[in-house]
Scaffold this motif. Structure first.
Motif, PDB file in Angstrom:
ATOM      1  N   LEU A  96       6.085   3.361  -6.668  1.00 12.52           N
ATOM      2  CA  LEU A  96       7.237   2.497  -6.767  1.00 12.52           C
ATOM      3  C   LEU A  96       6.739   1.163  -7.558  1.00 12.52           C
ATOM      4  CD1 LEU A  96       9.278   3.050  -3.678  1.00 12.52           C
ATOM      5  CD2 LEU A  96       9.566   3.920  -5.853  1.00 12.52           C
ATOM      6  N   SER A  97       6.212   1.251  -8.773  1.00 15.39           N
ATOM      7  CA  SER A  97       5.697   0.099  -9.281  1.00 15.39           C
ATOM      8  C   SER A  97       6.251  -1.141  -9.178  1.00 15.39           C
ATOM      9  CB  SER A  97       4.836   0.534 -10.606  1.00 15.39           C
ATOM     10  OG  SER A  97       5.978   0.956 -11.485  1.00 15.39           O
ATOM     11  N   ASP A  98       7.783  -1.127  -9.637  1.00 12.54           N
ATOM     12  CA  ASP A  98       8.328  -2.231  -9.587  1.00 12.54           C
ATOM     13  C   ASP A  98       8.657  -2.893  -8.198  1.00 12.54           C
ATOM     14  OD1 ASP A  98       8.958  -1.988 -12.260  1.00 12.54           O
ATOM     15  OD2 ASP A  98      11.119  -1.113 -12.252  1.00 12.54           O
ATOM     16  N   LEU A  99       8.888  -2.203  -7.158  1.00 13.23           N
ATOM     17  CA  LEU A  99       8.993  -2.558  -5.914  1.00 13.23           C
ATOM     18  C   LEU A  99       7.514  -3.257  -5.547  1.00 13.23           C
ATOM     19  CD1 LEU A  99      10.544  -3.164  -3.374  1.00 13.23           C
ATOM     20  CD2 LEU A  99       9.676  -0.902  -2.632  1.00 13.23           C
ATOM     21  N   VAL A 100       6.474  -2.475  -5.900  1.00 12.81           N
ATOM     22  CA  VAL A 100       5.151  -3.273  -5.736  1.00 12.81           C
ATOM     23  C   VAL A 100       4.871  -4.578  -6.298  1.00 12.81           C
ATOM     24  CG1 VAL A 100       2.575  -2.941  -5.898  1.00 12.81           C
ATOM     25  CG2 VAL A 100       4.154  -0.924  -5.287  1.00 12.81           C
ATOM     26  N   GLU A 101       5.351  -4.955  -7.423  1.00 11.65           N
ATOM     27  CA  GLU A 101       5.217  -5.993  -8.097  1.00 11.65           C
ATOM     28  C   GLU A 101       6.035  -6.764  -7.590  1.00 11.65           C
ATOM     29  OE1 GLU A 101       3.055  -6.888 -10.325  1.00 11.65           O
ATOM     30  OE2 GLU A 101       2.332  -4.646 -10.106  1.00 11.65           O
ATOM     31  N   LEU A 102       7.266  -6.761  -7.084  1.00 11.61           N
ATOM     32  CA  LEU A 102       8.047  -7.794  -6.255  1.00 11.61           C
ATOM     33  C   LEU A 102       7.481  -8.189  -4.946  1.00 11.61           C
ATOM     34  CD1 LEU A 102      10.730  -9.295  -5.947  1.00 11.61           C
ATOM     35  CD2 LEU A 102      11.526  -7.035  -4.818  1.00 11.61           C
ATOM     36  N   LEU A 103       6.743  -7.015  -4.236  1.00  7.01           N
ATOM     37  CA  LEU A 103       6.121  -7.353  -2.990  1.00  7.01           C
ATOM     38  C   LEU A 103       4.832  -8.220  -3.460  1.00  7.01           C
ATOM     39  CD1 LEU A 103       6.515  -3.966  -1.476  1.00  7.01           C
ATOM     40  CD2 LEU A 103       7.580  -5.886  -0.707  1.00  7.01           C
ATOM     41  N   LYS A 104       4.092  -8.169  -4.351  1.00  5.80           N
ATOM     42  CA  LYS A 104       3.024  -8.817  -4.554  1.00  5.80           C
ATOM     43  C   LYS A 104       3.337 -10.236  -4.600  1.00  5.80           C
ATOM     44  CE  LYS A 104      -0.031  -5.168  -6.456  1.00  5.80           C
ATOM     45  NZ  LYS A 104      -0.714  -4.598  -7.525  1.00  5.80           N
ATOM     46  N   SER A 105       4.508 -10.525  -5.573  1.00  3.34           N
ATOM     47  CA  SER A 105       5.016 -11.731  -5.958  1.00  3.34           C
ATOM     48  C   SER A 105       5.443 -12.429  -4.644  1.00  3.34           C
ATOM     49  CB  SER A 105       6.088 -11.680  -6.566  1.00  3.34           C
ATOM     50  OG  SER A 105       6.735 -12.742  -7.020  1.00  3.34           O
ATOM     51  N   ARG A 106       6.091 -11.893  -3.832  1.00  2.00           N
ATOM     52  CA  ARG A 106       6.557 -12.344  -2.572  1.00  2.00           C
ATOM     53  C   ARG A 106       5.126 -12.671  -1.579  1.00  2.00           C
ATOM     54  NH1 ARG A 106      11.280  -9.718   0.191  1.00  2.00           N
ATOM     55  NH2 ARG A 106      12.257 -10.796  -1.486  1.00  2.00           N
ATOM     56  N   LYS A 141       0.821  -1.153   0.000  1.00  2.00           N
ATOM     57  CA  LYS A 141      -0.103   0.000  -0.123  1.00  2.00           C
ATOM     58  C   LYS A 141       0.854   1.269   0.166  1.00  2.00           C
ATOM     59  CE  LYS A 141      -3.841   2.306   2.382  1.00  2.00           C
ATOM     60  NZ  LYS A 141      -3.412   3.462   3.057  1.00  2.00           N
ATOM     61  N   SER A 142       1.676   1.389   1.058  1.00  2.00           N
ATOM     62  CA  SER A 142       2.501   2.470   1.170  1.00  2.00           C
ATOM     63  C   SER A 142       3.681   2.691  -0.226  1.00  2.00           C
ATOM     64  CB  SER A 142       3.532   2.391   2.376  1.00  2.00           C
ATOM     65  OG  SER A 142       4.341   1.571   2.219  1.00  2.00           O
ATOM     66  N   ARG A 143       4.193   1.832  -0.933  1.00  2.00           N
ATOM     67  CA  ARG A 143       5.085   1.767  -2.052  1.00  2.00           C
ATOM     68  C   ARG A 143       4.228   1.994  -3.254  1.00  2.00           C
ATOM     69  NH1 ARG A 143       6.956   1.503   2.591  1.00  2.00           N
ATOM     70  NH2 ARG A 143       8.982   0.695   3.029  1.00  2.00           N
ATOM     71  N   SER A 144       2.882   1.616  -3.237  1.00  2.00           N
ATOM     72  CA  SER A 144       2.018   1.888  -4.352  1.00  2.00           C
ATOM     73  C   SER A 144       1.735   3.763  -4.355  1.00  2.00           C
ATOM     74  CB  SER A 144       0.652   1.051  -4.316  1.00  2.00           C
ATOM     75  OG  SER A 144       0.784   0.112  -4.477  1.00  2.00           O
ATOM     76  N   GLU A 145       1.348   4.076  -3.124  1.00  5.41           N
ATOM     77  CA  GLU A 145       0.994   5.558  -2.947  1.00  5.41           C
ATOM     78  C   GLU A 145       2.416   6.321  -3.377  1.00  5.41           C
ATOM     79  OE1 GLU A 145      -0.119   5.808   1.115  1.00  5.41           O
ATOM     80  OE2 GLU A 145      -2.063   4.863   0.489  1.00  5.41           O
ATOM     81  N   ALA A 146       3.620   5.718  -3.113  1.00  2.00           N
ATOM     82  CA  ALA A 146       4.892   6.267  -3.558  1.00  2.00           C
ATOM     83  C   ALA A 146       5.104   6.375  -5.063  1.00  2.00           C
ATOM     84  CB  ALA A 146       6.035   6.020  -2.666  1.00  2.00           C
TER      85      ALA A 146
END
Length: 190
Positions: free
Chosen positions: A125-135, A118-123
């Motif tokens: 950071l789409s690549d990081l968000v995708e990595l977090l979703k994968s995890r 949620k917080s990285r989406s608001e910032a």
């Protein structure tokens, strides 16, 4: 005397230059360039090669413990059937506790990763968000697998009940060993 001073100063200067040259080239230890280790020695560990380094490994590690040897030793200490049954109950209880601990840990990890998503989406950071979703997907798959394993334990699936059978085998071997040992002592005393 001026000539001798000149010669001696020159010799001292040459000695100082040689000493300085030698100090500039440090002695390098052999182990930096030569590997003297045993080429047949394997430093890798199978648990590192096959483990996920995630909480689910605690359950797999518990299932792979050597219960046969433990039961063998238990039988030598106390060959009573009720002792064996109590130990089997304790093993099952410990496994259930580990399931609860691991599932709780995954719940915490998923809750934490949801916050980061949620917080990285608001910032932005789409690549990081995708990595977090994968995890997160990996964590959810592990939770699903853990729930299946718990159900299989209750259903008596072999891979989940093998530790109990291993304990039974070890306890039986311990009883047999104890009987053989006692028979040998009795035969030798005659």
């Amino acid at each position: 005397m001026g000539i001798f001073d000149f010669i001696f100063k020159r010799k001292e200067a040459e000695k100082t230059e040689k000493a300085t040259d030698q100090e500039e080239i440090p002695d390098l230890p052999r182990n930096l360039f030569v590997d003297d280790s045993d080429p047949n020695y394997n430093t890798s560990s199978t648990s590192l090669e096959f483990g996920t380094k995630l909480p689910i490994d605690i359950i797999y590690g518990f299932l792979k413990e050597d219960y046969e040897s433990k039961a063998y030793n238990d039988a030598l200490v106390n060959p009573d059937k009720s002792y064996k049954e109590k130990n089997l109950t304790i093993i099952k209880s410990n496994l259930e506790i580990k399931f609860k601990q691991v599932l709780l840990k995954y719940e915490d990890m998923i809750r934490e990763i949801d916050f980061h998503i949620k917080s990285r989406s608001e910032a932005g950071l789409s690549d990081l968000v995708e990595l977090l979703k994968s995890r997160k997907e990996t964590y959810i798959k592990h939770v699903d697998e853990l729930n299946k394993m718990k159900a299989h334990l209750e259903e008596g699936e072999l891979y989940m009940t093998g530790l109990f059978q291993s304990y039974e085998v070890g306890f039986t071997k311990g009883l047999a060993s104890l009987s053989i040992h006692n028979l040998k002592i009795d035969n030798n005393s005659l």
